[in-house]
Design an enzyme around this catalytic site. Structure first.
Site, PDB file in Angstrom:
ATOM      1  CB  SER B 141      67.224  72.802  19.724  1.00 47.18           C
ATOM      2  OG  SER B 141      68.699  73.033  19.369  1.00 47.18           O
ATOM      3  CE1 TYR B 154      67.816  67.301  17.731  1.00 44.36           C
ATOM      4  CE2 TYR B 154      69.031  69.014  17.473  1.00 44.36           C
ATOM      5  CZ  TYR B 154      67.921  68.241  18.225  1.00 44.36           C
ATOM      6  OH  TYR B 154      67.820  68.579  19.780  1.00 44.36           O
TER       7      TYR B 154
END
Lengths: 460, 248
Positions: B141, B154
């Protein structure tokens, strides 16, 4: 769904770290006509069963023009089916297919037309979901031969108001099935659709066109070619008055045979987007008059093999074409004028339209065949006329006048297009309404499943 | 030549879109995922989308259960008659607010997104190198590019993953293992439903198209949509004092 159950939506939201599914989540929703605008938002997930547990309505690609796929205040959260888009079964021997409700016609077109299969019925856009096609019981250029989409549906999987998931078909819960086909999503959330695809000899269309000088000649020609052509429709000029009233161009087509068709598969190509909202009034009377004159006069081949997209979906060439109508949006009006009303029905209706000051850019005319089994299914034998009307101060009055004419002719309007019809007018058009509402009440006594349109027209 | 692809996480979101694009162009796909019923439905969907009929297989495999990795890959190997490409799109997600208040979920997320994904990739590395090479494509990501306020936890899980993938690429590309690290921005999937949408939000199909091209070319790092390469280049250059002040 009332206020109390709305709070329940918030409480049972499975992802509490997100913006809670309730009044806090901002947003507004509209139909394709961009009017009315209501406060609300959609919940999206691949798991349509999960997100339909506690919402009043499911929406697909949002191509209903008016308020059919909008929540009714105070509801705000509705489910969106478009991520639930799996083909669950496809039999390449028979064309039998079972798919989730969010599967779009565009997907089926891209995936199955190259293999020689097409949906038995297609509306004028391929950006619709199967769920929406059932809920609106869509019709197409072949209505006079093949009826609506619902005629070809063999089964539905539905989440009904009490939360149960039931299957229905013409033989299983036939009452629920008849109320769901064309029932505008008001009997429950459509989860899966089973139907049979049609074999086509090639992916191309053999098309003939014919220019016709007035509405009476148009309707004669439309009826004459219905006997020999599986697909017909026409464009008419809704501004010309007097002798040239309803002049237009008739299109008739059939699937091209393998011998006639080019070897190549018709190119897929993406829509060219209309990049921004046009200023109000660009599609005004003078531009439409100019367009009509050019569109009527432009030379076109009398007979040719054409791209299936240009035949079925001419407007899909432009993405977001609703932006052409400016910030006030537009409404589409579609009615069917029954054959029983006699010869001059279409002319009498066009007189109301041309008397009004609205200018319709798009005016589509089509002959309809037999009425389907769906209790609120739109078509019945006669002539269907569809108009796009830019929203103006007097649009409501024009819709009222057109509705009064339609009632006098014994016709009805198409709910997938409607935003402005008054409840008393709809009731006067729809003799099957009480049967529909009785079935809806049986399956949803508390009136949990509802839309802005159902509340406007039926009160719940 | 058609690829033989194993997709872990192909039932939803980016993985679903990617598996569809691969199947639609004729690649052979085998799905790995948690829920057997969902896998069966997705496999049927892929089968219907293939240009020529061929069954699409699936095997249960849960990133929270590393003992199942080797058997799942063996099952995929048997079903496909050997495979040359592995795509990993599975992972956990939650907002920073939730992770900060839920220690147990934080532990699970860090374990799944980093430790177990790496362990899975190690199994794949061994398998592909033994066959003389192949492609390992993993979705990380843009959240892993820098420590940032909205994605502290995250982002950390994805930063670790990205670092591992880069190392793997440097170490084994010469031996024939092409490692691809995909860094998507905000993608409109059920994972992000209900979150406020930042600029450059993309549809999963868009991302999938970018990733398929990267698999074909063996691009080691790919941003999706590509505009994020530019955005993250700027973000990487920002001094800490600036990063501390902005909310990005």
């Amino acid at each position: 769904m009332g206020n109390a159950s709305h709070l329940r939506v918030a409480a049972s939201n499975p992802a509490p770290e997100r913006v809670p599914a309730g009044a806090e989540r901002a947003g507004s929703l509209t139909g394709w006509g961009r009017v009315p605008v209501v406060s609300g938002y959609e919940r999206r997930s691949e798991d349509l069963e999960a997100i339909t547990r506690d919402v009043p309505l499911t929406r697909g690609l949002g191509r209903a023009y008016g308020d059919a796929a909008l929540p009714a205040a105070p509801d705000r959260c509705i489910a969106n089916s478009t991520l639930a888009d799996r083909i669950l079964r496809f039999d390449p021997g028979t064309g039998d297919i079972v798919a989730e409700a969010g599967v779009s016609l565009d997907l089926l077109y891209r995936t199955l037309l190259p293999r020689g299969w097409f949906t038995p019925v297609t509306p004028g856009t391929r950006f619709v979901t199967l769920g929406g096609m059932v809920a609106s019981d869509v019709h197409g250029k072949n209505h006079h031969v093949d009826g609506c989409f619902g005629r070809h549906v063999t089964g539905l999987r539905l989440r009904v108001a009490d939360g149960r998931i039931v299957t229905c078909s013409p033989t299983e819960h036939p009452d629920l099935f008849r109320a769901t086909v064309g029932g505008m999503g008001l009997t429950g959330h459509i989860l899966e659709v089973a139907f049979r695809l049609t074999r086509v000899p090639s992916p191309w269309i053999f098309q003939e066109t014919q220019r016709l000088p007035d509405i009476d000649a148009f309707i004669e020609a439309l009826k004459a070619c219905a006997a020999t052509w599986p697909m017909t429709m026409g464009w008419i000029d809704c501004l010309s008055k007097g002798r040239a009233m309803g002049r237009g161009v008739l299109f008739r087509g059939r699937w091209a045979t393998a011998g006639e068709a080019p070897q190549a598969f018709p190119a897929l190509g993406a829509p060219i987007p209309v990049p921004f909202t046009f200023p109000h009034g660009v599609l005004g009377r003078s531009t439409v008059r100019l367009f009509n004159e050019v569109y009527y006069r432009v030379p076109r081949p009398r007979a040719a093999v054409v791209h299936p997209k240009s035949f079925f979906y001419p407007l899909d060439v432009a993405g977001h074409w609703h932006r052409l109508y400016g910030p006030r949006g537009f409404t589409q009006y579609q009615c069917v004028l029954p054959a029983s009303g006699g010869h001059g029905a279409a002319r009498r209706f066009l007189e109301v339209v041309t008397r009004g000051s609205g200018a319709s850019f798009l005016c589509v005319i089509k002959d309809c065949g037999a009425e389907g089994d769906g209790l609120l299914s739109f078509p019945k034998p006669g002539i269907s006329i569809a108009l796009d009307l830019a929203m103006r101060d007097d649009t409501q009055a024009l819709v009222d006048q057109m509705n009064e004419r339609v009632i006098a002719e014994g016709g009805r309007i198409y709910l997938a297009k409607d935003a402005l019809t008054r409840p008393e007018h709809f009731r006067a058009m729809e003799s099957r309404l009480d049967t529909f509402l009785d079935i809806r009440r049986t399956w949803d006594p508390q009136g949990r499943i509802r839309s802005a349109q159902s509340v406007r027209l039926f009160g719940w | 030549m058609a690829l033989k692809v194993v997709v872990l996480g192909g039932t939803k979101g980016i993985g679903r879109a990617l598996a569809r694009q691969l199947a639609a162009r004729g690649d052979q796909v085998h799905l790995l995922g948690r829920d057997a019923e969902e896998l069966a439905k997705c496999a049927a969907d892929l089968q219907a989308r293939r240009p020529s009929p061929a069954p699409v297989g699936f095997t249960s495999c849960d990133l929270e259960r590393p003992e199942g990795f080797a058997p799942a890959l063996a099952a995929a190997d048997a079903a496909l008659g050997g495979f040359d490409t592995v795509v990993v799109t599975a992972g956990l997600f939650a907002t920073q607010a939730r992770l900060q208040s839920d220690r147990e979920f934080t532990r699970r997320l860090l374990t799944v997104n980093f430790a177990h994904t790496v362990v899975f990739c190690e199994e794949v590395r061994e398998y592909l190198l033994a066959r003389g090479g192949g492609t390992l494509c993993v979705v990380s990501s843009v959240a892993g590019e820098r420590g940032r306020k909205p994605v502290v936890l995250y982002g950390a899980s994805k930063a670790g993953l990205s670092a591992y993938l880069e190392g793997l690429d440097h170490a084994f590309r010469g031996a024939g293992l092409r490692t691809i690290c995909v860094k998507p921005g905000f993608v409109r999937t059920s994972m992000t439903d209900g979150l406020p949408e930042p600029p450059f939000a993309a549809e999963p199909e868009q991302v999938a198209t970018t990733v398929v091209r990267a698999i074909d070319r063996g691009t080691p790092v790919v941003y999706a949509p590509p505009i994020w390469a530019l955005v993250m280049m700027v973000i990487r250059l920002l001094p800490r004092a600036v990063m501390r002040r902005i909310g990005f």
